[in-house]
Design an enzyme around this catalytic site. Structure first.
Site, PDB file in Angstrom:
ATOM      1  N   ASP A 168       0.808  -1.226   0.000  1.00 14.59           N
ATOM      2  CA  ASP A 168       0.000   0.000   0.000  1.00 14.59           C
ATOM      3  C   ASP A 168       0.841   1.276   0.000  1.00 14.59           C
ATOM      4  O   ASP A 168       0.287   2.379   0.010  1.00 14.59           O
ATOM      5  CB  ASP A 168      -0.979  -0.001   1.188  1.00 14.59           C
ATOM      6  CG  ASP A 168      -2.265  -0.783   0.884  1.00 14.59           C
ATOM      7  OD1 ASP A 168      -2.623  -0.912  -0.307  1.00 14.59           O
ATOM      8  OD2 ASP A 168      -2.907  -1.245   1.845  1.00 14.59           O
ATOM      9  N   ARG A 201      -0.064  -1.550   7.585  1.00 12.57           N
ATOM     10  CA  ARG A 201       0.540  -0.345   7.027  1.00 12.57           C
ATOM     11  C   ARG A 201       1.450   0.380   8.019  1.00 12.57           C
ATOM     12  O   ARG A 201       2.173   1.311   7.623  1.00 12.57           O
ATOM     13  CB  ARG A 201      -0.544   0.627   6.509  1.00 12.57           C
ATOM     14  CG  ARG A 201      -1.379   0.046   5.365  1.00 12.57           C
ATOM     15  CD  ARG A 201      -2.112   1.122   4.572  1.00 12.57           C
ATOM     16  NE  ARG A 201      -1.177   1.979   3.826  1.00 12.57           N
ATOM     17  CZ  ARG A 201      -1.545   3.003   3.059  1.00 12.57           C
ATOM     18  NH1 ARG A 201      -2.818   3.315   2.926  1.00 12.57           N
ATOM     19  NH2 ARG A 201      -0.643   3.726   2.415  1.00 12.57           N
ATOM     20  N   ARG A 256     -10.519   5.920   9.707  1.00  9.78           N
ATOM     21  CA  ARG A 256      -9.068   5.803   9.866  1.00  9.78           C
ATOM     22  C   ARG A 256      -8.534   6.839  10.860  1.00  9.78           C
ATOM     23  O   ARG A 256      -8.180   6.502  11.981  1.00  9.78           O
ATOM     24  CB  ARG A 256      -8.384   5.949   8.497  1.00  9.78           C
ATOM     25  CG  ARG A 256      -8.768   4.849   7.486  1.00  9.78           C
ATOM     26  CD  ARG A 256      -8.256   3.487   7.895  1.00  9.78           C
ATOM     27  NE  ARG A 256      -8.574   2.437   6.946  1.00  9.78           N
ATOM     28  CZ  ARG A 256      -7.842   2.103   5.883  1.00  9.78           C
ATOM     29  NH1 ARG A 256      -6.738   2.742   5.609  1.00  9.78           N
ATOM     30  NH2 ARG A 256      -8.218   1.119   5.086  1.00  9.78           N
ATOM     31  N   HIS A 306     -11.616   7.072   3.524  1.00 10.93           N
ATOM     32  CA  HIS A 306     -10.704   8.213   3.664  1.00 10.93           C
ATOM     33  C   HIS A 306     -11.426   9.440   3.074  1.00 10.93           C
ATOM     34  O   HIS A 306     -12.167   9.298   2.086  1.00 10.93           O
ATOM     35  CB  HIS A 306      -9.419   8.010   2.830  1.00 10.93           C
ATOM     36  CG  HIS A 306      -8.353   7.191   3.502  1.00 10.93           C
ATOM     37  ND1 HIS A 306      -7.614   6.257   2.827  1.00 10.93           N
ATOM     38  CD2 HIS A 306      -7.872   7.205   4.776  1.00 10.93           C
ATOM     39  CE1 HIS A 306      -6.729   5.716   3.651  1.00 10.93           C
ATOM     40  NE2 HIS A 306      -6.864   6.263   4.838  1.00 10.93           N
ATOM     41  N   CYS A 354      -4.955   9.301  -4.296  1.00 14.57           N
ATOM     42  CA  CYS A 354      -4.214   8.684  -3.185  1.00 14.57           C
ATOM     43  C   CYS A 354      -2.866   8.137  -3.612  1.00 14.57           C
ATOM     44  O   CYS A 354      -2.075   7.761  -2.753  1.00 14.57           O
ATOM     45  CB  CYS A 354      -5.026   7.714  -2.357  1.00 14.57           C
ATOM     46  SG  CYS A 354      -6.130   6.644  -3.144  1.00 14.57           S
TER      47      CYS A 354
HETATM   48  N1  ARG Z   1      -5.377  -0.159   0.595  1.00 14.47           N
HETATM   49  C1  ARG Z   1      -5.163   1.156   1.099  1.00 14.47           C
HETATM   50  C2  ARG Z   1      -5.757   1.283   2.494  1.00 14.47           C
HETATM   51  O1  ARG Z   1      -6.795   0.740   2.737  1.00 14.47           O
HETATM   52  C3  ARG Z   1      -5.740   2.174   0.170  1.00 14.47           C
HETATM   53  C4  ARG Z   1      -5.481   3.566   0.595  1.00 14.47           C
HETATM   54  C5  ARG Z   1      -6.038   4.589  -0.324  1.00 14.47           C
HETATM   55  N2  ARG Z   1      -5.630   5.884   0.086  1.00 14.47           N
HETATM   56  C6  ARG Z   1      -6.390   6.952   0.137  1.00 14.47           C
HETATM   57  N3  ARG Z   1      -5.834   8.080   0.468  1.00 14.47           N
HETATM   58  N4  ARG Z   1      -7.669   6.924  -0.118  1.00 14.47           N
HETATM   59  O2  ARG Z   1      -5.199   1.930   3.345  1.00 14.47           O
END
Ligand code: ARG
Length: 280
Positions: free
Chosen positions: A57, A82, A128, A157, A251
């Site tokens: 990621d 992550r 998040r 996000h 992203c």
């Molecule tokens: N697979 C990543 C996650 O879930 C994707 C992140 C996408 N980033 C964003 N800024 N929308 O963290």
């Protein structure tokens, strides 16, 4: 930006990720390369971060940090998959000469949840980034922070639900937000372009605007038409493969807003290259 050399969907931390569905790392890389080419052709200066095996990621560089006037607030990720990215991105900022770099103390997924509009930071929460991180963000980045609560797990996000089109203009998908946050957005941006569900599931909100050109996924075709009607120039890129990980064009990028007068000042600097159609 960070090339998806080790692209994979090995785990699921958002509803788009399905590890049982095959991914094509070659396709992901060529889509990313095309995005990079398009951004450079539009005049953006793109710096690259070396990808790390086992951190698929990292391609979503937006989540690395939030950078305002050269001050870097490095992300602290919600998911353990992550979490190791924070140290890698922090080392990159140190190595390329940013001298004001701080690691966030609370969960904070960088520009994925922090969008600077004019002088304020819109801060997504709900999935998040923690609301408890907002005082630190406001204090360290010296900007007013406005909380926006996300309620639809598909748009986890802020940058999957809202795009900054210019210093005083945004587009967003209203149903992604709590009623209270919707009211905040209506108050702040009465002229906003309102996206529909089709636009949003096509990752249309994960777009990159310089105030005139709006780089968005090919799949968001209806949104491109409406942007054009408003005087913007849509630029479509195919990101189907990257979308399997739950990400789109925006992203894959992190805006490096360097301090004014910095030696390596990025000419695109996060500000529009041409006055937007809605600018005063
Ligand atoms: N697979 C990543 C996650 O879930 C994707 C992140 C996408 N980033 C964003 N800024 N929308 O963290």
């Amino acid at each position: 930006m960070c090339p998806p050399e080790y692209f994979a969907v090995d785990y699921a931390i958002n509803p788009w990720m399905d590890p049982s569905r095959p991914t094509d790392a070659t396709a992901a890389l060529s889509q990313w390369q095309e995005l990079c080419r398009v951004l450079r052709a539009l005049g953006h200066v793109v710096d690259l971060v070396e990808p790390v095996p086992g951190l698929p990621d990292m391609v979503f560089a937006a989540n690395a940090a939030t950078v305002v006037e050269g001050r870097v607030l490095v992300a602290a990720f919600r998911h353990r998959q992550r979490a190791p990215e924070s140290a890698v991105f922090q080392a990159w900022f140190d190595a390329v000469g940013f001298d004001q770099v701080r690691r966030a103390a609370r969960i904070n997924e960088g520009e994925g949840d922090h969008l600077l509009v004019g002088d304020i930071i819109l801060a997504g929460s709900g999935f998040r980034t923690e609301t408890e991180s907002q005082p630190e963000t406001a204090d360290y980045l010296r900007r007013q922070v406005v909380n926006l609560t996300l309620i639809d797990p598909r748009f986890y996000h802020l940058d999957t639900a809202l795009t900054v089109l210019g210093p005083d203009q945004v587009m967003y998908y209203p149903d992604a937000f709590s009623p209270r946050s919707r009211a905040t957005l209506e108050h702040l941006f009465p002229q906003a372009l309102l996206a529909d569900e089709q636009d949003a599931v096509a990752f249309g909100m994960n777009a990159i605007s310089d105030g005139y050109h709006v780089v968005l996924p090919t799949a968001a075709a209806g949104l491109a038409v409406r942007l054009k009607e408003r005087g913007y120039e849509p630029v479509s890129v195919n990101v189907d493969e990257l979308m399997k990980a739950g990400g789109g064009p925006k992203c894959c990028t992190l805006n490096l807003r360097r301090a004014a007068g910095s030696k390596t000042l990025n000419p695109s600097g996060g500000e529009p290259t041409r006055p937007g159609p809605d600018s005063p």
